[in-house]
Enzyme design. Sequence first.
Site, PDB file in Angstrom:
ATOM      1  N   ASP A  17       5.985 -23.585 -23.768  1.00 27.68           N
ATOM      2  CA  ASP A  17       5.343 -24.876 -24.037  1.00 27.68           C
ATOM      3  C   ASP A  17       6.127 -25.976 -23.330  1.00 27.68           C
ATOM      4  OD1 ASP A  17       3.763 -26.852 -25.036  1.00 27.68           O
ATOM      5  OD2 ASP A  17       4.266 -26.536 -27.144  1.00 27.68           O
ATOM      6  N   ASP A  56      -0.605 -26.933 -20.718  1.00 26.16           N
ATOM      7  CA  ASP A  56       0.863 -26.879 -20.650  1.00 26.16           C
ATOM      8  C   ASP A  56       1.466 -25.840 -21.594  1.00 26.16           C
ATOM      9  OD1 ASP A  56       0.188 -28.164 -22.996  1.00 26.16           O
ATOM     10  OD2 ASP A  56       1.761 -29.677 -22.868  1.00 26.16           O
ATOM     11  N   GLU A  57       0.687 -24.836 -21.978  1.00 26.71           N
ATOM     12  CA  GLU A  57       1.146 -23.915 -23.023  1.00 26.71           C
ATOM     13  C   GLU A  57       0.488 -22.554 -22.823  1.00 26.71           C
ATOM     14  OE1 GLU A  57       1.024 -23.854 -27.945  1.00 26.71           O
ATOM     15  OE2 GLU A  57      -0.109 -25.355 -26.806  1.00 26.71           O
TER      16      GLU A  57
END
Length: 403
Positions: free
Chosen positions: A11, A105-106
């Site tokens: 993350d 983003d993860e």
Amino acid sequence: MREDLAIIHLDMDAFYASVEQRDQAELQGCPVIVGGSRERGVVCACSYETRPFGVRSGMAMARAVSLCPEAVVLPVRMGRYQEVSRHVFSIFQQYTDLVEPLSIDEAFLDVSACRRLHGSAETIANRIRRQVREELSLVISAGVAKNKFLAKLASAEAKPDGLKVLPMDEIDAFLLPLPIAKIWGIGTKTSSRLARLGIRTVADLRQFSSKDLQLWFGKNGEQLYQLVRGEDARQVEPENRLKSLGAEETFASDIMAPEALDRELVALAEKVARRVRNKELAGRTITLKVKYADFRTVTRSLTLPEAISGTRAVLRHCRHLLGKTEAGTEPIRLLGVYVSGLQGEGEIEPTLFEQLEPSRETAVDEALDQLNDRFGASGGRRASALGRGGSIQKPEEVGKGGE
């Protein structure tokens, strides 16, 4: 090598804000908030320098600025974040094909099949973190565990800029003291309700049977029973298919007039339906999101017997769902439209009539799509949708509804 630890959750830390601080050197070390307008917007991301002031993602921008007046407020640059995200995910793919994106983003990574080549899951996580820092000058946190649920909890514990490995023999020590709001499926309202019953931690919730939890949480009760014991059978699924497409609009001022609401609904339905068609998809579930002026948020959805992609059909169902809210009597701050249960065109069996003669609506959609592709979003609008036909409908049985 601990063979039981094979799942990594990665993350990016304060992703949007970190990209802005990296791209603009003068912002490094400064409090940065990325989001909508100061008056009406919502915080999409905030740098760690804003956290001591109480600023958090999802907070109203006006509230965030009042808490941290010295913060630099920047607009969302989604194109830039997507560009950086592609680079980050290309790094993930260097270590395993089993990458399940959760957002821009993860992601989860299953490294069980590549540890002989790249080392243990902990080694791989550290290599990825180092590579992201060296190639992008950004930081990413990681959690390593035996399953997705525990890996995600571990990465949250590791933030910012950290790595947490959760061995099998440390699961209970880590899990039992956690507040129940940390568990998937338990939101703020539910945790508050359970707290009034004296249930505040995972240890408290673990005292109850699967039957008890199913009574409280319905079909999710059994999964919750497993989660509070650190069990999660879900696999990392590197499926690329989109699960939903949607759009939201936060208004410059609250709207209550039905005609004005319908105009906004028309614009959202057109935008979303066009996105669905551009992906050569159709969807069975239509969801409407409404945020009132006091920030109360409700969603209304219905599942249809057949997948749709036509603008007029999406709009018709959105109008029906709007009629199941307090629209017209309460001022509204935001509207959102989503289409999910997506299917590829090849998976949809056309009716005999559609095989013989495409509908007039399909022809209209195709013509408008061509205009918009050539001239942009303002290239063409559906006149019938902008006329008197737009109104908030009274609730009626359409498809299989749910809230």
